[in-house]
Design an enzyme around this catalytic site. Structure first.
Site, PDB file in Angstrom:
ATOM      1  N   HIS A   1       0.821  -1.210   0.000  1.00 47.41           N
ATOM      2  CA  HIS A   1       0.000   0.000   0.000  1.00 47.41           C
ATOM      3  C   HIS A   1       0.856   1.262   0.000  1.00 47.41           C
ATOM      4  O   HIS A   1       0.499   2.257  -0.628  1.00 47.41           O
ATOM      5  CB  HIS A   1      -0.913  -0.020   1.229  1.00 47.41           C
ATOM      6  CG  HIS A   1      -1.946   1.059   1.242  1.00 47.41           C
ATOM      7  ND1 HIS A   1      -3.087   1.009   0.469  1.00 47.41           N
ATOM      8  CD2 HIS A   1      -2.016   2.227   1.925  1.00 47.41           C
ATOM      9  CE1 HIS A   1      -3.814   2.098   0.679  1.00 47.41           C
ATOM     10  NE2 HIS A   1      -3.190   2.849   1.558  1.00 47.41           N
TER      11      HIS A   1
ATOM     12  N   HIS B   1     -10.471   2.618  -0.266  1.00 45.82           N
ATOM     13  CA  HIS B   1     -10.645   2.135   1.102  1.00 45.82           C
ATOM     14  C   HIS B   1     -11.451   0.840   1.037  1.00 45.82           C
ATOM     15  O   HIS B   1     -12.466   0.672   1.703  1.00 45.82           O
ATOM     16  CB  HIS B   1     -11.321   3.187   1.976  1.00 45.82           C
ATOM     17  CG  HIS B   1     -10.595   3.437   3.255  1.00 45.82           C
ATOM     18  ND1 HIS B   1     -11.216   3.639   4.456  1.00 45.82           N
ATOM     19  CD2 HIS B   1      -9.258   3.497   3.530  1.00 45.82           C
ATOM     20  CE1 HIS B   1     -10.314   3.832   5.404  1.00 45.82           C
ATOM     21  NE2 HIS B   1      -9.115   3.745   4.861  1.00 45.82           N
TER      22      HIS B   1
END
Length: 735
Positions: free
Chosen positions: A49, A95
């Site tokens: 990420h 998300h």
């Protein structure tokens, strides 16, 4: 070893998402075994990420420069020049994993995080958009997830006070175990007052701003870099909890201290929290950072250094301030009721040093934490090409208008009014075109300029042919902006894929990126910011490859924009672009025939450019009354949408010499529908001939129904009822 810290074992390393090779690489870098806090820090900095270790080598293909680009990828958000001394600041992020676990807070904090990325740059947010993909409507979790996500987006955006003006909602069984929530934010700043993350100067205060630190969100970035399995519900504690009212105060306080000249560097505490923000500010400025965690404001008792460094509590910022402005900045933050604490300083030594309760909990080389992160050139398989479908081989089991009813009332193509009416899309008073059209339009200041905004991708195309699917995602965003009269300027992306360690998934990623790059170059539509979200899988089943494109365009004069609704009876309906009846991977195939096969329509970028430039010239010249781009569902669905938006029907001419359903439902690219007064038709026809654009007369507007030779006419009100009813019925339990 620091007292009371766990012993570093292979199992503990694996829990932190590091491979044995990566752990040994880290040990070699620091020349010793790490502390537990240092293990946590490197797990945050080196996960997928934050480090982009599987994608970085391929992202370099993307075009990122143009005369109007002020800041490309690498900062909190991208920045483009929109003239008159103003800049547009925007970015999109995902998300996905947190929202599947906790729909409301996951979606809410996704919105909060992307808003911070924008105002961290010194911009005031003016709009939010989103791109949402859910599992099959029949899946037992889907209804709850839709309800939670929509409530979370609306709850945060509405309370913060920024309009949610556009987006996309779709359903597919491949998202059953891993939904997508991509959030985009757009802001406006003065172009010579953009703020960056690069720290400068030795001995300058590093200041913690905003809300207190808690235990929410610990390992959030690591969770986003792993597949889901049977234990996904156990990861609920890693989901952050947001407070939009605190974020509104943080926005105002940050913009005020920026105006007062207090800020040297600023970084949002997003993924990996205090760790990533501090390391990035120091590393970008070629400086070290020393932190004293005893000074960090906390809202929970006895937090450890490990917990504070990895917490992803929301509504927090880290800044390097001008020393002489420290008291002034503190007074501003106290006025807004927010925490302000000097938690460290910049240092000449290029080290990242973390102290807590008298102990040095971490002492690491700051540049290497980012620069020496692993970069993988993973093996990738060439995607298998699917053969194109011969339109004549595809049956149409029902009349055309019956198929149309199925399509406009299907989960993907039905009205999403139920969703966007829960968002405040009018707050701030600048929304000119609300959700439901080709692109949202938001006025800049008092006008006459405006920004056009959209999010687009067709995942089924991307799986069938990743290269063409990547091109098409960019081309559709470009068309949507064009259709409202905007000049497309730049792109942000959110590349959502499965496990990159699987060659077939990596092949999808690589070829989608190549397609995006080719389209952005051909259309002069650079990528200025973005996000990569990998490991979107559950128990080995990946999502459809979904490289979401967020497009931004500029309208110089609001008086010269277009909408998709028919405006009056007796107007000519015109088709721009070539139609060959491409039914591969079409909505018609999926909805009416329950098939997902064939090759997607190819994207001719020269035609996209030529046809789009032509349509924009017509809008600017006042020669069109309505414009709609063609995408899912093809011609007849687009005509129905224009009719539904206006309540005006149309009389349509018969299809030319190939299967009627292929003509009306094919998804050929580079096409637009437009209407014009009969007196203007000859001018449009002449212009099309001059620039080599194909133009076809399709019919005329009027009446209260759609008519077509060989078909029983259908009332626009009947289509509208089908279009508007599916989603409310489904959410109410009736569908």
């Amino acid at each position: 070893m620091i007292p009371n810290e766990p012993q570093i074992t292979p199992a503990l390393v694996a829990e932190h998402g590091l491979t044995p090779d990566e752990y040994e690489r880290f040990r070699a870098l620091i020349g010793r075994a790490p502390s537990f806090t240092e293990l946590g820090i490197v797990s945050a900095m080196w996960n997928e990420h934050c480090s982009y270790k599987s994608s970085k080598v391929h992202l370099r293909r993307l075009p990122t420069e143009a005369p109007w680009v002020i800041q490309g990828p690498g900062e909190n958000a991208g920045v483009i020049d929109i003239g008159d001394g103003l800049a547009c600041v925007f970015k999109m992020e995902s998300h996905n994993h947190p929202t599947f676990i906790e729909p409301y807070q996951g979606a809410a904090t996704g919105v909060g995080g992307i808003l911070r990325d924008v105002f961290t740059m010194g911009a005031r947010p003016i709009a939010c958009l989103n791109f949402l993909r859910f599992g099959s409507p029949e899946h037992p979790k889907t209804r709850r997830l839709v309800a939670g996500v929509v409530a979370g987006i609306g709850g945060y955006g509405n309370s913060f006070g920024v309009p949610t003006v556009g987006g996309s909602v779709g359903f597919h069984s491949r998202y059953d175990g891993n939904i997508l929530v991509n959030a985009m934010a757009v802001g406006i700043a003065e172009k010579d007052k953009i703020f960056y993350a690069k720290a400068t100067g030795v001995g300058r205060p590093v200041v913690y701003l905003g809300s207190k630190t808690g235990r929410d969100g610990i390992h959030g970035a690591t969770m986003a870099s792993a597949e889901f399995g049977e234990d996904s519900e156990e990861k609920r504690p890693t989901v952050q909890v947001g407070d939009p009212f605190s974020e509104k105060l943080l926005l105002e306080a940050c913009l005020e201290i920026m105006r007062e000249g207090c800020v040297i560097a600023i970084q949002d505490m997003g993924a990996a929290g205090l760790t990533c923000s501090a390391v990035e500010m120091g590393a970008k400025g070629d400086l070290g950072v020393s932190l004293d965690l005893d000074r960090v404001p906390t809202r929970e008792e006895a937090m450890t250094a490990y917990e504070m460094m990895l917490s992803e509590s929301q509504e927090r910022m880290l800044m390097v301030l001008r020393p002489e402005k420290e008291k002034e900045a503190e007074a501003i933050f106290r006025k807004w009721g927010l925490d302000f604490a000097v938690v460290g300083e910049t240092t000449r030594a290029k080290r990242f040093v973390v102290r807590h309760r008298g102990d040095v909990m971490a002492d690491l080389p700051i540049k290497e934490l980012g620069d020496e992160a692993p970069v993988y050139e993973r093996k990738f398989a060439e995607p298998k090409k699917r053969p194109p479908l011969d339109p004549a081989s595809v049956p149409c089991p029902v009349p055309l208008f019956a198929a149309l009813e199925q399509l406009v009332g299907s989960p993907d193509l039905c009205s999403k009014r139920w969703v966007w009416e829960q968002y405040d899309h009018l707050i701030l008073g600048n929304t000119v075109q609300r959700p439901g059209g080709d692109a949202a339009v938001v006025r800049v200041g008092e006008g006459p300029k405006a920004l056009a905004l959209t999010t687009d991708v067709t995942p089924r195309y991307c799986e069938a042919d990743p290269f063409e699917g990547g091109k098409q995602a960019v081309a559709e965003a470009w068309r949507n902006l064009t259709a409202v009269g905007a000049r497309p300027l730049a792109v942000t992306d959110n590349l959502n894929f499965g496990n990159p360690e699987r060659p077939e998934i990596m092949g999808e990623f690589v070829h989608c990126v190549r397609g995006i790059a080719e389209a952005c170059k051909a259309l002069d539509f650079p990528v200025v910011s973005g996000n990569v979200s990998l490991y979107n899988e559950t128990n080995g089943r990946a999502i459809l490859p979904t490289p979401t494109i967020g497009g931004v365009g500029l309208i110089d004069d609001l008086a010269l924009t277009a909408t998709l609704a028919f405006k009056a009876k007796g107007e000519a309906i015109l088709l721009v672009g070539e139609t060959r009846g491409m039914l591969g991977q079409s909505a018609f195939l999926a909805t009416v025939l329950n098939r997902e096969d064939g090759a997607p329509p190819p994207v001719d970028l020269a035609s996209e450019k030529r046809n789009g430039d032509f349509v924009r010239s017509l809008i600017a010249g006042g020669l069109t009354t309505a414009v709609h781009d063609l995408s899912d569902g093809g011609l007849l669905v687009a005509i129905a949408e224009m009719a539904i938006a206006s309540g005006i029907g149309a009389s349509l001419e018969a299809a030319p010499g190939f299967p009627a359903h292929a003509f009306w439902f094919g998804e050929d690219q580079a096409r637009y529908l437009l209407t014009a007064a009969p007196v203007d038709f000859p001018k449009i026809e002449a212009r099309a001939a001059e620039v080599g654009v194909q133009l076809r007369h399709l019919g005329i507007t009027g009446g209260d129904r759609l008519t077509l030779a060989g078909e029983t006419p259908i009332l626009v009100s009947s289509l509208q009822a089908r279009h508007e009813s599916w989603l409310p019925d489904y959410m109410g339990g009736a569908a």
